[in-house]
Design an enzyme around this catalytic site. Structure first.
Site, PDB file in Angstrom:
ATOM      1  CB  ALA A 105      10.515   0.371   1.923  1.00  0.00           C
TER       2      ALA A 105
ATOM      3  CG  ASP B 265       0.057  -0.285   6.854  1.00  0.00           C
ATOM      4  OD1 ASP B 265      -0.506   0.815   6.708  1.00  0.00           O
ATOM      5  OD2 ASP B 265       1.273  -0.389   7.093  1.00  0.00           O
TER       6      ASP B 265
ATOM      7  CE  LYS C 129       1.029   1.854   4.069  1.00  0.00           C
ATOM      8  NZ  LYS C 129       2.188   1.285   4.484  1.00  0.00           N
TER       9      LYS C 129
ATOM     10  CG  ASN D  10      11.404 -11.643  -0.596  1.00  0.00           C
ATOM     11  OD1 ASN D  10      10.521 -12.470  -0.521  1.00  0.00           O
ATOM     12  ND2 ASN D  10      11.551 -10.824  -1.623  1.00  0.00           N
TER      13      ASN D  10
ATOM     14  CG  LEU E 140       6.518   0.715  -0.256  1.00  0.00           C
ATOM     15  CD1 LEU E 140       7.183   0.230  -1.536  1.00  0.00           C
ATOM     16  CD2 LEU E 140       5.695   1.981  -0.536  1.00  0.00           C
ATOM     17  N   GLY E 141       3.961  -1.368   3.370  1.00  0.00           N
ATOM     18  CA  GLY E 141       3.006  -2.352   3.911  1.00  0.00           C
ATOM     19  C   GLY E 141       3.405  -3.791   3.656  1.00  0.00           C
ATOM     20  CB  SER E 142       6.648  -5.549   3.115  1.00  0.00           C
ATOM     21  OG  SER E 142       7.339  -5.126   4.255  1.00  0.00           O
ATOM     22  CB  SER E 143       4.894  -6.274   8.180  1.00  0.00           C
ATOM     23  OG  SER E 143       4.191  -5.112   8.510  1.00  0.00           O
TER      24      SER E 143
ATOM     25  CB  SER F 182       7.365  -9.775  -0.755  1.00  0.00           C
ATOM     26  OG  SER F 182       6.571  -8.621  -0.920  1.00  0.00           O
TER      27      SER F 182
ATOM     28  CB  SER G 157       8.310 -12.299   9.727  1.00  0.00           C
ATOM     29  OG  SER G 157       8.582 -10.980   9.390  1.00  0.00           O
TER      30      SER G 157
HETATM   31  C1  MEV Z   1       2.417   2.804   8.600  1.00  0.00           C
HETATM   32  O1  MEV Z   1       2.245   2.328   7.279  1.00  0.00           O
HETATM   33  C2  MEV Z   1       1.410   3.859   8.904  1.00  0.00           C
HETATM   34  C3  MEV Z   1       1.461   4.446  10.304  1.00  0.00           C
HETATM   35  O2  MEV Z   1       0.416   5.387  10.378  1.00  0.00           O
HETATM   36  C4  MEV Z   1       1.313   3.400  11.382  1.00  0.00           C
HETATM   37  C5  MEV Z   1      -0.087   2.798  11.441  1.00  0.00           C
HETATM   38  O3  MEV Z   1      -1.029   3.312  10.876  1.00  0.00           O
HETATM   39  O4  MEV Z   1      -0.211   1.767  12.151  1.00  0.00           O
HETATM   40  C6  MEV Z   1       2.774   5.190  10.541  1.00  0.00           C
END
Ligand code: MEV
Length: 395
Positions: free
Chosen positions: A141, A204, A13, A55, A143-146, A135, A108
């Protein structure tokens, strides 16, 4: 328990506006990215559970027997039990991690063990499984990898355990779950995210589950039904950072300077709402001036995020380089390094985009053009995915 091989994917994301503020109950606008995480689950009968994360070079194998023993400490606690601190300690030990381990990569493993034990606890015996997760998203970074990882795990395990139905119909190449099943996948994925990030807002995992573009506030979300075709330049500064630490930093700044920081969060909220309004207008009656507003909103939010303490010299450099080419950028996600987004207006000369990319690359950053609004978590037939994915998953 299903006996078939499952192949699931979920997108990363980009947060357009509202990162950090969303943790404090404000609105975030987030969109799914055309970069995905893929998970292949193969049922086994060798008494082992194997998790392979190529990865990050992690491969762990556990005996189902020893996990079964641990499972006794996971009583029925309602639909989606949150892990207790005691359970997390036990899982860290099982994952072979030190007690004070905070690295996302090692967590993870803990998130996997938690989701495996908690979701499969209703099976008569815990299943033997071989799972590979690969991935396209750079880890850590912003971008919501976790989240994509947790969503893939939740979707695959719930489907394998027949807690949600397999959405892949006969001869179909891709399937999506029902709204009710997506809600269940999202709830479990959120618990996985909590293991990795502590106290995330949930934005995310929601975007990774539903895809498209979402307005998210305090667990409530609504899809932006129509989205203008926005092109963005995504830049990874490659500066590593911890979302958990950055979120904690904003919280302590808010506690220390409530009268200064609370208005910043309110202002970010207003930026998200204004952006949502303009995006809606752009679909109905597009005019070039709307892009100017979007650019101004990005500039203001970037300054606010700096004031919250989540900026970084690399992100300043990114903004300066793109500004020198007449473009506007902001950080996306937790900040402190990680990624930034740059708006690419329609009609921008190709030479300008290429020159900007060249200048960013020579700063040591990775950058790529992408469109937004990819589809959410999906089940694929193993024959339907492309060669790089097949190779990475060992198909
Ligand atoms: C992380 O992608 C976004 C933050 O707002 C943290 C969250 O929403 O949990 C920094």
């Amino acid at each position: 328990m299903l006996s078939e091989v499952l192949l699931v994917s979920a997108p990363g994301k980009v947060i357009l506006h509202g990162e950090h503020a969303v943790v404090h109950g404000k609105v975030a606008l987030a969109v799914a990215l055309n970069l995905r995480t893929f998970l292949l689950l193969r049922p086994q009968s060798n008494g082992k559970v194997c998790l392979n994360l190529p990865n990050i070079g992690i491969k762990q194998v556990w005996d189902v027997g020893s996990l079964q023993l641990l499972d006794t400490s996971f009583p029925e606690q309602g639909d989606v039990p949150a892990p207790t601190l005691e359970q997390l300690e036990k899982l860290k030990k099982m994952a072979d991690l030190p007690r004070d381990c905070v690295g996302n990569e090692s967590l993870s493993l803990v998130a996997f063990l938690y989701l495996y034990l908690a979701i499969c606890r209703k099976q008569r015996t815990l299943p033997s499984l071989d799972i590979v997760v690969w991935s396209e998203l750079p880890p850590g970074a912003g971008l919501g990898s976790s989240a994509a990882y947790s969503v893939c795990l939740a979707a695959a395990l719930l489907t394998a355990c027949e807690e949600v139905s397999n959405p892949l119909k006969d001869k179909g190449s891709v399937g999506r779950w029902t709204e009710e099943d997506l809600k269940s996948i999202n709830k479990w994925a959120y618990e996985g995210e909590r293991v990795i990030h502590g106290n995330p807002s949930g934005v995310d995992n929601a975007v990774s589950t539903w895809g498209g573009a979402l307005r998210y506030q305090q667990g409530k979300m609504s899809s932006l039904k129509r989205l203008p075709a926005l092109q963005i330049l995504l830049t990874n500064t490659k500066v590593p950072r911890s979302t958990k630490a950055l979120v904690a930093g904003v919280r302590s700044r808010l506690v220390k300077f409530p009268e200064i920081v609370a208005p910043l969060l309110t202002s970010i909220d207003a930026i998200s709402l204004e952006c949502e309004r303009v995006l809606g207008e752009m679909v109905a009656a597009p005019v070039p001036e709307q892009y100017l507003i979007l650019e101004e909103l990005m500039d203001m939010n970037q300054h606010h995020l700096n004031a919250l303490g989540v900026g970084h010299a690399s992100l300043d450099q990114l903004c300066q380089v793109t500004a020198a080419h007449g473009l506007h950028s902001k950080l996306t996600g937790a900040g402190g390094g990680g990624c930034g987004i740059t708006l690419l207006k329609p009609g921008l000369e190709r030479a300008k985009v290429e020159a900007t990319k060249q200048a960013l690359t020579s700063c040591g950053f990775d950058c790529w053009e992408t469109s937004i609004g990819a589809s959410g978590v999906s089940m694929h037939s193993t024959a339907s995915v492309e060669d790089p994915v097949r190779q990475a998953l060992g198909l």
